[in-house]
Design an enzyme around this catalytic site. Structure first.
Site, PDB file in Angstrom:
ATOM      1  N   ARG A  43      23.156   9.414  16.264  1.00  0.00           N
ATOM      2  CA  ARG A  43      21.961   8.554  16.342  1.00  0.00           C
ATOM      3  C   ARG A  43      21.995   7.644  17.571  1.00  0.00           C
ATOM      4  O   ARG A  43      20.956   7.319  18.135  1.00  0.00           O
ATOM      5  CB  ARG A  43      21.827   7.731  15.054  1.00  0.00           C
ATOM      6  N   ILE A  69      12.542   4.058  15.956  1.00  0.00           N
ATOM      7  CA  ILE A  69      13.278   5.136  15.293  1.00  0.00           C
ATOM      8  C   ILE A  69      13.385   4.635  13.854  1.00  0.00           C
ATOM      9  O   ILE A  69      13.782   3.485  13.618  1.00  0.00           O
ATOM     10  CB  ILE A  69      14.658   5.376  15.958  1.00  0.00           C
ATOM     11  N   SER A  70      12.948   5.428  12.883  1.00  0.00           N
ATOM     12  CA  SER A  70      12.875   4.963  11.493  1.00  0.00           C
ATOM     13  C   SER A  70      14.258   4.568  10.969  1.00  0.00           C
ATOM     14  O   SER A  70      15.287   5.031  11.477  1.00  0.00           O
ATOM     15  CB  SER A  70      12.312   6.057  10.586  1.00  0.00           C
ATOM     16  N   GLN A  71      14.234   3.739   9.939  1.00  0.00           N
ATOM     17  CA  GLN A  71      15.472   3.359   9.244  1.00  0.00           C
ATOM     18  C   GLN A  71      16.143   4.637   8.720  1.00  0.00           C
ATOM     19  O   GLN A  71      15.464   5.505   8.164  1.00  0.00           O
ATOM     20  CB  GLN A  71      15.091   2.440   8.078  1.00  0.00           C
ATOM     21  N   PRO A  72      17.459   4.787   8.873  1.00  0.00           N
ATOM     22  CA  PRO A  72      18.131   5.997   8.392  1.00  0.00           C
ATOM     23  C   PRO A  72      17.811   6.329   6.926  1.00  0.00           C
ATOM     24  O   PRO A  72      17.577   7.495   6.583  1.00  0.00           O
ATOM     25  CB  PRO A  72      19.615   5.670   8.577  1.00  0.00           C
TER      26      PRO A  72
END
Ligand code: SAH
Length: 222
Positions: A43, A69-72
């Site tokens: 990431r 970038i979205s939250q994992p």
């Protein structure tokens, strides 16, 4: 050249990645294949050098153009709901950093992805290519899907929509799954639509998430 933070396999990041996977499992992600994909995709390579130290925290991070970038956890939950099997055709709307596309590649999907910002489209393409992920990417408004390659076994929308975009439902294959966050500008419910028969769909709802807006002809108007 990419800045790898001295290599995608840098042991520091590898350890952090493992801890992130443990966090995701603690938060309820059960699918082992999804967790394994998170253990593999670097990431930190998908964010700016200045943010690399925060890449394995379970938070969204800026990627430019007011996008994130979205939250994992969110990526993991959406991916889990997609139930991707190797060899399936998957369409993603909202390429952003390219991270979600890489996760889908790790699951063995044939990935198609659409992004509306030229800069993000170009940057994500080059990162994915350098990491060896092969995806078909397009610049444009994804609210009408990508009819040239339809139907898809799974479609994921990674931005919040005002309503379920009907063209995406139309581009589902039999047994296809569409996962799309739907709501207002503050929060969205995750909606999963499964095409169980020709013209017959099942709809499920999952609890609240927060996405950047899906902007386009069949999304939010600018
Ligand atoms: N999947 C991405 C998340 C990026 S955030 C990742 O893993 O990093 C959502 C992205 O959707 C943003 O990059 C935004 O520009 C894009 N987007 C918003 N509306 C869109 C549309 N109509 N078509 C394509 N992309 C769109």
């Amino acid at each position: 050249m990419l800045n790898w933070g001295s290599g995608a396999n840098n042991p520091k990041f590898k350890r952090r990645r493992q801890r992130l996977v443990d966090t995701l499992a603690d938060k309820g992600i059960k699918d082992k294949r999804v967790l394994e994909a998170f253990n593999v995709v670097p990431r930190h390579v998908f964010v700016d050098t200045a943010l690399q130290d925060r890449a394995y925290k379970d938070t969204a991070l800026p990627i430019g153009k007011e996008q994130t970038i979205s939250q994992p956890y969110t990526v993991a939950r959406q991916t889990e709901l997609l139930e991707v099997k190797p060899g399936e055709k998957v369409l993603e709307i909202g390429t952003g950093s390219g991270y979600q596309a890489a996760i889908l590649c790790e699951l063995g999907a044939e990935v198609y992805t659409v992004e509306r910002h030229d800069e993000l489209y170009k940057k994500s393409r080059s990162i994915l290519r350098e990491l060896g992920y092969s995806v078909r990417a397009k610049l444009g408004d994804g609210t009408m899907g990508w009819s040239a390659y339809a139907p898809y076994d799974a479609i994921v929308v990674t931005a919040g929509a005002p309503v379920v975009p009907e063209d995406l439902v139309d581009q589902l294959a039999l047994n296809g799954r569409l996962v799309v966050p739907v709501g207002d500008d503050k929060r969205q419910e995750m909606v999963r639509i499964i095409k169980i028969r020709e013209d017959e769909f099942e709809e499920e709802h999952y609890s609240d998430f927060k996405f950047v807006p899906l902007i386009g002809k069949k999304g939010w108007q600018k």
